[in-house]
Write a protein that holds these residues in place. Sequence first.
Motif, PDB file in Angstrom:
ATOM      1  N   GLN A   1      -3.176   6.354 -41.558  1.00  0.00           N
ATOM      2  CA  GLN A   1      -2.334   6.698 -40.412  1.00  0.00           C
ATOM      3  C   GLN A   1      -1.677   5.417 -39.919  1.00  0.00           C
ATOM      4  OE1 GLN A   1      -6.067   8.663 -38.867  1.00  0.00           O
ATOM      5  NE2 GLN A   1      -4.560   9.995 -37.849  1.00  0.00           N
ATOM      6  N   TRP A   2      -0.605   5.549 -39.158  1.00  0.00           N
ATOM      7  CA  TRP A   2       0.117   4.343 -38.749  1.00  0.00           C
ATOM      8  C   TRP A   2      -0.741   3.410 -37.908  1.00  0.00           C
ATOM      9  CZ3 TRP A   2       3.735   2.950 -41.646  1.00  0.00           C
ATOM     10  CH2 TRP A   2       4.616   3.858 -42.234  1.00  0.00           C
ATOM     11  N   LYS A   3      -1.740   3.925 -37.252  1.00  0.00           N
ATOM     12  CA  LYS A   3      -2.609   3.058 -36.457  1.00  0.00           C
ATOM     13  C   LYS A   3      -3.429   2.113 -37.340  1.00  0.00           C
ATOM     14  CE  LYS A   3      -6.355   6.517 -36.178  1.00  0.00           C
ATOM     15  NZ  LYS A   3      -7.149   7.368 -35.248  1.00  0.00           N
ATOM     16  N   HIS A   4      -3.456   2.389 -38.637  1.00  0.00           N
ATOM     17  CA  HIS A   4      -4.202   1.534 -39.563  1.00  0.00           C
ATOM     18  C   HIS A   4      -3.347   0.406 -40.137  1.00  0.00           C
ATOM     19  CE1 HIS A   4      -6.502   5.520 -40.209  1.00  0.00           C
ATOM     20  NE2 HIS A   4      -7.146   4.780 -39.322  1.00  0.00           N
ATOM     21  N   ILE A   5      -2.067   0.380 -39.788  1.00  0.00           N
ATOM     22  CA  ILE A   5      -1.166  -0.653 -40.302  1.00  0.00           C
ATOM     23  C   ILE A   5      -0.889  -1.674 -39.198  1.00  0.00           C
ATOM     24  CG2 ILE A   5       0.983  -1.126 -41.503  1.00  0.00           C
ATOM     25  CD1 ILE A   5      -0.833   0.893 -42.945  1.00  0.00           C
TER      26      ILE A   5
ATOM     27  N   GLU B   1       2.177  -6.794 -37.372  1.00  0.00           N
ATOM     28  CA  GLU B   1       2.299  -8.155 -36.835  1.00  0.00           C
ATOM     29  C   GLU B   1       1.525  -9.168 -37.672  1.00  0.00           C
ATOM     30  OE1 GLU B   1       1.436 -10.619 -32.693  1.00  0.00           O
ATOM     31  OE2 GLU B   1       1.374  -8.430 -32.711  1.00  0.00           O
ATOM     32  N   ASN B   2       0.318  -8.793 -38.094  1.00  0.00           N
ATOM     33  CA  ASN B   2      -0.523  -9.729 -38.836  1.00  0.00           C
ATOM     34  C   ASN B   2      -0.585  -9.445 -40.335  1.00  0.00           C
ATOM     35  OD1 ASN B   2      -1.565 -11.255 -36.476  1.00  0.00           O
ATOM     36  ND2 ASN B   2      -2.447  -9.269 -35.931  1.00  0.00           N
ATOM     37  N   GLY B   3       0.034  -8.335 -40.751  1.00  0.00           N
ATOM     38  CA  GLY B   3       0.114  -8.053 -42.182  1.00  0.00           C
ATOM     39  C   GLY B   3      -1.158  -7.500 -42.792  1.00  0.00           C
TER      40      GLY B   3
END
Length: 328
Positions: A160-164, A167-169
């Motif tokens: 899910q997008w919360k897992h990406i 900012e820190n890659g």
Amino acid sequence: MYIAGSTGRSRQIPTATTISNTKDVFRLHILPMFGEYSIKFLNDNKDFVLRALMKKSQTYANIKIIKSYVNQIFDIAELLEYIEYNRIEKVIRYVGDPKKQQLKAERQLNGEALTAEELIAWLDAANEDYSNGSLIMQDYVLLMLTLNLGDRKSESYALQWKHIDFENGYVSLIQSKDKFGNLKSTKGRKATKFKIPTFLIELLKEWKQKQKEELLQLGIKQTKEQFLFTYANRSGEVNIPVHVDYLNYRLKSIRRRHEELTQTNPHKLRHTFSTLAREGGATMAQISQALTHSDIKTTEIYVNTPNVVDLSTYEKFEKRLDEARQAK
């Protein structure tokens, strides 16, 4: 219920996947072999059970799970006093796994991983298909992310997008999907953060924006809970997390357009990631961590490249001989 394949026998609540798989083993294998016979007859005719299982082992690789379930049936029958005692327990130990060994030998002969050259051909084909519109962006991103993470496809499906962390890659793998689409913990219940290359970060940023626009057209607002990879099913439902064989089908479609490609699948890509990383100089410990294995022996199965022994060991051997000669 006793869970086959566990360490010892402990009572656990089986998952939906375990229940489904167990039913399949009984429906497809155990009942066709023994369903017409009583427990007492089978227990009194252990040679019949042995022959049936040995015949099955010639065609079915995972004979171990069948042996386990069959033995549990007779253990329960003994517990409930339907039979005096389990007579087949010792007998089925003599049933080997010839089909499994045959498949293992074939994999070793043919190679369980793509070579670097074969993978480059796949990447070129995927890039070509993406450029000309034969491969949609979502599918291209799914392939590139799964390949470069070396993760299990079920873990990519559960992102899910919360897992990406743009900012820190980082990409965090903390969950996966079972074959019914249910979320569950990753294998080994591990939570792992992967530092990913810049090109993947940029690709994910581009996909997030494109997905946002596509969802808005459907009246759906993209949130941090949104899954990265979804599809519309045959019932017309949209934004459904992709099904268990989704990536397999995408790989097959690419190969249909490029018949020269070596056959592959998501699991073979995982072997390829580990093997090429090893050939590139990664240590077994580093690869084991990347594959989120609990045991480095499991990692050794994935690394399909021979060990290379350089002269350093010989030089130490020769040095010790020289020391002994000088001491004389």
